[in-house]
Design a protein around this motif. Structure first.
Motif: not given
Length: 412
Positions: A21-32, A58-62, A96-102, A143-147
């Motif tokens: 159940r480990q969270v993957p290190k990289n994810l890739y956006p898809i459009y459907e 980027s740095e664990g959030i998108a 309206k936007y926000g950020y999600i984790s992996l 997100c870059s440099n935690d900013r």
């Protein structure tokens, strides 16, 4: 002894389940079906398509867009139903936007809004623009440099929060860019309102480390940034003269090389080399490369170029052909119809009107069979295959294996 075996098996089973159940290190956006989601590097759907737009992580959030509204101008002629009535057109998009984790948890709430101005299109085209997030300059919101750059909804000024959504640098800037290499370009308001805001650089804590005196400024890449001075002067005869110079600076604000005149645009450094574009207004005067000291690599100009990557850059040698060159400007490949820059030791090349990939030995690693494709990022590249009534889009790995794809009718 049996009890020990039982506990050992219990611990082993627990660890196995946790690892699955480990969270993957990289994810890739898809459009459907009009929504964005994510897959992992094996093509498994990890986050079901549910967002209007979704960036790379980027740095664990998108960044994800969850809602959007068209803002219409207040001026339009006559009342509805009149023969003189002209329907209003939207001139802004507010989203309206926000950020999600992996693992698809909301780490920064979607209470943020951002406006994209000067829209002159119908709603279908606006939705297309939103889905092609680059046109909205959304990369500055990654997100870059935690900013994370954000705009205050009341003052319309920009500040920075961290990846937890906590404000670190209060909104106080007219404009700002993403942090890179620990610095961000910001446009600082002047106390004298008659002077236009100038650009300078701050560190991750908001300290001004390079004086705000530039008319424009880029992000830092490879410890260098491109800044500009622009000046309008009134001459003795009453006419105005405009001057512009482009300058390369280091992270101390020190000038590298000599300033470039107003006919030269400098692009960010990559692989130790920067590309320059020479033009007089809209008149194309060609391209060149400069080294780390701001010196041109060749005399004269080139028709077109790509940025450097993995030690090589693409150069257009005539109206129909491209080659790759090294940093000494030696041609080291055969000719191609078109090329894209090297990234992750692979470059996309076009032959017989189809795209494929070569590696840094210039051997074809993935045959030319795609109508379009991207550079590799985190081990995967996107592709398109177009047929008369069918479109196929997806991702491939560096072995050319399809890890995910979707098919839909061109008539759709």
């Amino acid at each position: 002894m049996k009890n020990y075996k039982y506990y050992f098996m219990l611990i082993w089973s627990t660890l196995t389940l946790c690892s699955c159940r480990q969270v993957p290190k990289n994810l890739y956006p898809i459009y459907e079906n009009g929504k964005y989601g994510y897959i992992d590097s094996l093509g498994n759907e990890v986050i079901k398509p549910q967002y209007l737009y979704a960036s790379f992580f980027s740095e664990g959030i998108a960044l994800v867009i969850v809602d959007t509204v068209c803002i219409y101008s207040d001026t339009f002629r006559d009342e509805k139903g009149s023969s003189f009535y002209i329907p209003p057109k939207p001139n802004k998009i507010k989203y309206k936007y926000g950020y999600i984790s992996l693992d698809n948890k909301l780490v920064v709430d979607t209470i943020l809004t951002y406006e994209f101005e000067n829209i002159d299109n119908d709603w279908d085209n606006i939705k297309k623009i939103i889905s092609e997030g680059k046109q909205l300059n959304l990369q500055w919101l990654n997100c870059s440099n935690d900013r994370i750059l954000y705009q205050d909804s009341i003052t319309q000024l920009f500040g920075y929060m961290d990846s937890k959504g906590e404000t670190i640098i209060t909104p106080q800037y007219k404009d700002g860019y993403q942090f890179t290499e620990g610095l961000a370009a910001v446009q600082i308001l002047n106390k004298d309102l008659r002077d236009s805001p100038k650009w300078g650089y701050i560190d991750i804590n908001g300290n001004l480390v390079i004086e705000s005196k530039y008319s424009s400024a880029s992000t830092f890449r490879e410890s260098k940034a491109i800044v500009e001075f622009r000046e309008m002067k009134r001459k003795d005869d009453g006419k105005f003269s405009f001057t512009k110079s482009s300058i390369i600076i280091n992270k101390s604000g020190k000038i590298i090389g000599t300033p470039f005149n107003m006919t030269t645009t400098i692009y960010p450094y990559n692989d130790g080399i920067a590309c320059t574009y020479n033009h007089l207004g809209k008149l194309d005067l060609g391209y060149n490369f400069i080294d780390e000291n701001g010196n041109y690599l060749i005399d004269g100009t080139l028709i077109d170029v790509t940025k450097f990557g993995n030690g090589y850059a693409g150069v257009k040698i005539d109206s129909t052909n491209w080659v790759f060159v090294d940093k000494r400007m030696n041609i080291i490949s055969e000719e191609y119809e078109e090329v894209k820059p090297f990234n992750e030791n692979y470059a996309a090349i076009k032959k017989d009107n189809l795209w494929g990939y070569i590696d840094t030995t210039f051997q074809v690693k993935i045959p030319c069979k795609y109508d379009n494709c991207s550079s590799f990022k985190n081990g995967l590249a996107s592709f398109e295959i177009k047929r008369e009534a069918l479109m196929i889009e997806g991702y491939i790995n560096k072995r050319g294996e399809v890890v995910w794809q979707k098919e839909y009718s061109n008539w759709d």
